[in-house]
Design a protein around this motif. Sequence first.
Motif, PDB file in Angstrom:
ATOM      1  N   ASP A 220       2.576   0.319  10.379  1.00 46.41           N
ATOM      2  CA  ASP A 220       2.034   0.336  11.728  1.00 46.41           C
ATOM      3  C   ASP A 220       1.139  -0.880  11.952  1.00 46.41           C
ATOM      4  O   ASP A 220       0.472  -1.346  11.031  1.00 46.41           O
ATOM      5  N   GLU A 221       1.089  -1.361  13.178  1.00 45.35           N
ATOM      6  CA  GLU A 221       0.203  -2.486  13.492  1.00 45.35           C
ATOM      7  C   GLU A 221      -1.238  -2.138  13.156  1.00 45.35           C
ATOM      8  O   GLU A 221      -2.025  -3.004  12.793  1.00 45.35           O
ATOM      9  N   ALA A 222      -1.592  -0.862  13.226  1.00 40.57           N
ATOM     10  CA  ALA A 222      -2.951  -0.430  12.872  1.00 40.57           C
ATOM     11  C   ALA A 222      -3.274  -0.726  11.404  1.00 40.57           C
ATOM     12  O   ALA A 222      -4.443  -0.836  11.034  1.00 40.57           O
ATOM     13  N   ASP A 223      -2.243  -0.883  10.563  1.00 38.32           N
ATOM     14  CA  ASP A 223      -2.464  -1.190   9.151  1.00 38.32           C
ATOM     15  C   ASP A 223      -3.095  -2.564   8.960  1.00 38.32           C
ATOM     16  O   ASP A 223      -3.663  -2.841   7.900  1.00 38.32           O
ATOM     17  N   ARG A 224      -3.022  -3.402   9.961  1.00 34.62           N
ATOM     18  CA  ARG A 224      -3.658  -4.720   9.881  1.00 34.62           C
ATOM     19  C   ARG A 224      -5.166  -4.576   9.659  1.00 34.62           C
ATOM     20  O   ARG A 224      -5.783  -5.376   8.979  1.00 34.62           O
ATOM     21  N   ALA A 225      -5.740  -3.507  10.216  1.00 31.54           N
ATOM     22  CA  ALA A 225      -7.181  -3.270  10.092  1.00 31.54           C
ATOM     23  C   ALA A 225      -7.586  -2.932   8.657  1.00 31.54           C
ATOM     24  O   ALA A 225      -8.777  -2.955   8.332  1.00 31.54           O
TER      25      ALA A 225
ATOM     26  N   ILE B 182       3.690  -6.788   7.719  1.00 32.20           N
ATOM     27  CA  ILE B 182       5.097  -7.045   7.443  1.00 32.20           C
ATOM     28  C   ILE B 182       5.887  -5.748   7.617  1.00 32.20           C
ATOM     29  O   ILE B 182       6.964  -5.724   8.182  1.00 32.20           O
ATOM     30  N   ARG B 183       5.311  -4.646   7.104  1.00 33.41           N
ATOM     31  CA  ARG B 183       5.943  -3.340   7.197  1.00 33.41           C
ATOM     32  C   ARG B 183       4.839  -2.298   7.368  1.00 33.41           C
ATOM     33  O   ARG B 183       3.845  -2.322   6.654  1.00 33.41           O
TER      34      ARG B 183
ATOM     35  N   PHE C 167       0.827  -1.204   0.000  1.00 31.70           N
ATOM     36  CA  PHE C 167       0.000   0.000   0.000  1.00 31.70           C
ATOM     37  C   PHE C 167       0.858   1.248   0.000  1.00 31.70           C
ATOM     38  O   PHE C 167       1.893   1.291   0.655  1.00 31.70           O
ATOM     39  N   VAL C 168       0.379   2.275  -0.669  1.00 29.24           N
ATOM     40  CA  VAL C 168       0.806   3.642  -0.405  1.00 29.24           C
ATOM     41  C   VAL C 168      -0.473   4.345   0.003  1.00 29.24           C
ATOM     42  O   VAL C 168      -1.413   4.459  -0.784  1.00 29.24           O
ATOM     43  N   LYS C 169      -0.516   4.739   1.264  1.00 27.06           N
ATOM     44  CA  LYS C 169      -1.716   5.385   1.792  1.00 27.06           C
ATOM     45  C   LYS C 169      -1.786   6.833   1.305  1.00 27.06           C
ATOM     46  O   LYS C 169      -0.798   7.387   0.843  1.00 27.06           O
ATOM     47  N   ASP C 170      -2.971   7.416   1.400  1.00 23.45           N
ATOM     48  CA  ASP C 170      -3.164   8.794   0.945  1.00 23.45           C
ATOM     49  C   ASP C 170      -2.222   9.782   1.616  1.00 23.45           C
ATOM     50  O   ASP C 170      -1.871  10.802   1.026  1.00 23.45           O
ATOM     51  N   ASN C 171      -1.778   9.475   2.827  1.00 24.99           N
ATOM     52  CA  ASN C 171      -0.857  10.375   3.524  1.00 24.99           C
ATOM     53  C   ASN C 171       0.607  10.141   3.121  1.00 24.99           C
ATOM     54  O   ASN C 171       1.509  10.766   3.665  1.00 24.99           O
TER      55      ASN C 171
ATOM     56  N   GLU D 125       2.935  -2.911   4.139  1.00 26.97           N
ATOM     57  CA  GLU D 125       2.916  -4.205   3.480  1.00 26.97           C
ATOM     58  C   GLU D 125       2.259  -5.182   4.440  1.00 26.97           C
ATOM     59  O   GLU D 125       2.672  -5.307   5.597  1.00 26.97           O
ATOM     60  N   VAL D 126       1.216  -5.844   3.966  1.00 26.01           N
ATOM     61  CA  VAL D 126       0.464  -6.783   4.787  1.00 26.01           C
ATOM     62  C   VAL D 126       0.442  -8.137   4.083  1.00 26.01           C
ATOM     63  O   VAL D 126       0.169  -8.214   2.876  1.00 26.01           O
TER      64      VAL D 126
END
Length: 164
Positions: free
Chosen positions: A153-158, A150-151, A117-121, A126-127
């Motif tokens: 923030d843990e919040a990216d799991r959501a 994988i890479r 992912f490349v988030k809007d911010n 990487e999940v």
Amino acid sequence: MHAKLRTALAPTLGLAVVPAAVGDNSGGFDASWNALRDVELRSAVEKFYTDTFNDDAQIRRYFAPGYVQHVDGKTLRFDEFLTHLGFLRRATKSLCFEVIDALYTEGLLADRHRVHFVKDNGETAEVEVLAFLRIEDGRIVELNELTQVIRGDEADRALGSRLC
């Protein structure tokens, strides 16, 4: 591609997808998938994920009207899945799929893939996803997924189940 999709989705913040009618057997998983092996299968699965993320018509082709997704202990029905996709489209600048392992037998697709992912911010993530898709009449009726970051923030799991 994202800009065009976002423009189309702006009024509802959802997706304009009508699920296939019950008994419509023109699903995307046809007999040709049985012959795919190794690199060809991984490429086909990557194309499936990319196409369904970017093209609403492919959602109708690949997903049954009664589709249910179980991801990291959460359950999403078809309409919630569409809301989830809308959220991902809005929250990311880019997203790509890398299928590492895949196995297909009639009625089941199992794979391990990474979503980059490349988030809007501008932050990246990487999940890794373990996915088991149950298929009937060429369409996915149920998906069971487990994710791990994988890479990022843990919040990216959501990102695997968030609706907004």
